[in-house]
Write a protein that holds these residues in place. Sequence first.
Motif, PDB file in Angstrom:
ATOM      1  N   ARG A   1      -0.884   3.901   5.968  1.00  0.00           N
ATOM      2  CA  ARG A   1       0.339   4.570   6.232  1.00  0.00           C
ATOM      3  C   ARG A   1       1.586   3.921   7.045  1.00  0.00           C
ATOM      4  O   ARG A   1       1.019   2.976   7.610  1.00  0.00           O
TER       5      ARG A   1
ATOM      6  N   ALA B   1       1.707   8.159   2.793  1.00  0.00           N
ATOM      7  CA  ALA B   1       0.567   7.096   2.990  1.00  0.00           C
ATOM      8  C   ALA B   1       0.878   6.729   2.013  1.00  0.00           C
ATOM      9  O   ALA B   1       1.526   6.984   0.784  1.00  0.00           O
ATOM     10  N   MET B   2       0.120   5.519   1.859  1.00  0.00           N
ATOM     11  CA  MET B   2       0.234   4.447   0.437  1.00  0.00           C
ATOM     12  C   MET B   2      -0.441   5.528  -0.448  1.00  0.00           C
ATOM     13  O   MET B   2      -1.857   5.919  -0.750  1.00  0.00           O
ATOM     14  N   ARG B   3       0.185   5.271  -1.775  1.00  0.00           N
ATOM     15  CA  ARG B   3      -0.818   6.155  -3.132  1.00  0.00           C
ATOM     16  C   ARG B   3      -0.526   4.880  -4.566  1.00  0.00           C
ATOM     17  O   ARG B   3      -0.425   3.686  -4.328  1.00  0.00           O
TER      18      ARG B   3
ATOM     19  N   ALA C   1      -4.724   3.032  -3.508  1.00  0.00           N
ATOM     20  CA  ALA C   1      -5.123   3.439  -2.234  1.00  0.00           C
ATOM     21  C   ALA C   1      -6.570   4.429  -2.588  1.00  0.00           C
ATOM     22  O   ALA C   1      -7.428   4.887  -1.500  1.00  0.00           O
ATOM     23  N   ASP C   2      -7.137   4.698  -4.120  1.00  0.00           N
ATOM     24  CA  ASP C   2      -7.978   5.841  -3.837  1.00  0.00           C
ATOM     25  C   ASP C   2      -9.190   5.200  -4.369  1.00  0.00           C
ATOM     26  O   ASP C   2      -9.889   5.201  -3.933  1.00  0.00           O
TER      27      ASP C   2
ATOM     28  N   CYS D   1      -4.344   1.809   8.833  1.00  0.00           N
ATOM     29  CA  CYS D   1      -4.894   2.120   8.663  1.00  0.00           C
ATOM     30  C   CYS D   1      -5.510   3.055   9.608  1.00  0.00           C
ATOM     31  O   CYS D   1      -5.984   2.629  11.210  1.00  0.00           O
TER      32      CYS D   1
ATOM     33  N   MET E   1      -7.108   6.072   5.047  1.00  0.00           N
ATOM     34  CA  MET E   1      -5.451   5.760   4.874  1.00  0.00           C
ATOM     35  C   MET E   1      -4.923   4.633   5.749  1.00  0.00           C
ATOM     36  O   MET E   1      -4.816   4.853   6.028  1.00  0.00           O
TER      37      MET E   1
ATOM     38  N   LYS F   1     -10.064  10.325   5.579  1.00  0.00           N
ATOM     39  CA  LYS F   1      -8.779  10.273   6.068  1.00  0.00           C
ATOM     40  C   LYS F   1      -8.118  11.421   6.164  1.00  0.00           C
ATOM     41  O   LYS F   1      -8.455  12.640   6.165  1.00  0.00           O
TER      42      LYS F   1
ATOM     43  N   SER G   1      -8.648  -2.186   6.450  1.00  0.00           N
ATOM     44  CA  SER G   1      -9.523  -1.353   5.937  1.00  0.00           C
ATOM     45  C   SER G   1     -10.860  -1.097   6.163  1.00  0.00           C
ATOM     46  O   SER G   1     -11.613  -0.339   6.431  1.00  0.00           O
TER      47      SER G   1
END
Length: 251
Positions: free
Chosen positions: A87, A73-75, A79-80, A3, A85, A190, A172
């Motif tokens: 990754r 990065a995680m999507r 993630a939003d 993170c 971030m 991020k 996170s």
Amino acid sequence: MECVVQGIIETQHVEALEILLQGLCGVQRERLRVHELCLKSGPSLGVVSSEVRLLCDLDQPEPTWTVKHVGGAMRGPGADQISVMVRTMVESKVSKNALRMFNALGYKLDHELLKVGFAFHFQRTANISVSVSSVNKMLKVHAIDEAVPVTPGMQIVDVTAPATPANYSEVSAAVSSLCEFLAPLVHLSKPFNSTGVVPTAAAAAASLMSDGGVTATFFFTFIRNNRIHPYTQQQIETELCQRTSIRGYLV
């Protein structure tokens, strides 16, 4: 995986940030002087380019080398919904011959940097590292002594914490909590999504520096040790994050 969040701070406020971090972390800072070489793969290694970084810790009596690969990065919706971030990242210790080996594999030097500053490493739900450094570019290949600042008057703040698919939510959250503590001085977000310097940084820094940081250090030590206080720790943290002048609350 890891993170990560990043931000920038004016050099004139770095000492105040160090005082704040010292009080929050409760550990001594470590000096940071790292020579970073970014290597990119050539055509012989495939159509899709890959990138690795060789990091040489120059602050050790005998410089040590680490190779690091940062993935995507995680999507997605998950993630939003988080402010850091997440990754993929792989790193390993290597010998001083690593550069020669990667060159033989077809990797070429893309650019190199010299990062100078300090770092804090501590445990807060997760193993968190905070580095504050000036980033310098080389005018000549490997010419460390001739490095010049990329952004004079500014320093980069990086917060990273190792994570796994099973615990990245908790990690996170811990990183986000730390970001709230540091918000009066630096906005952390991020990577590649910086919002610039914090407008209240000068006032917050003046508040922290007004007594050399003694009050702030005592205050955060008090919280960290969970001693009796008329407010709960959560109430104190919330109140602190809402104040633009830290000193105004501490006194």
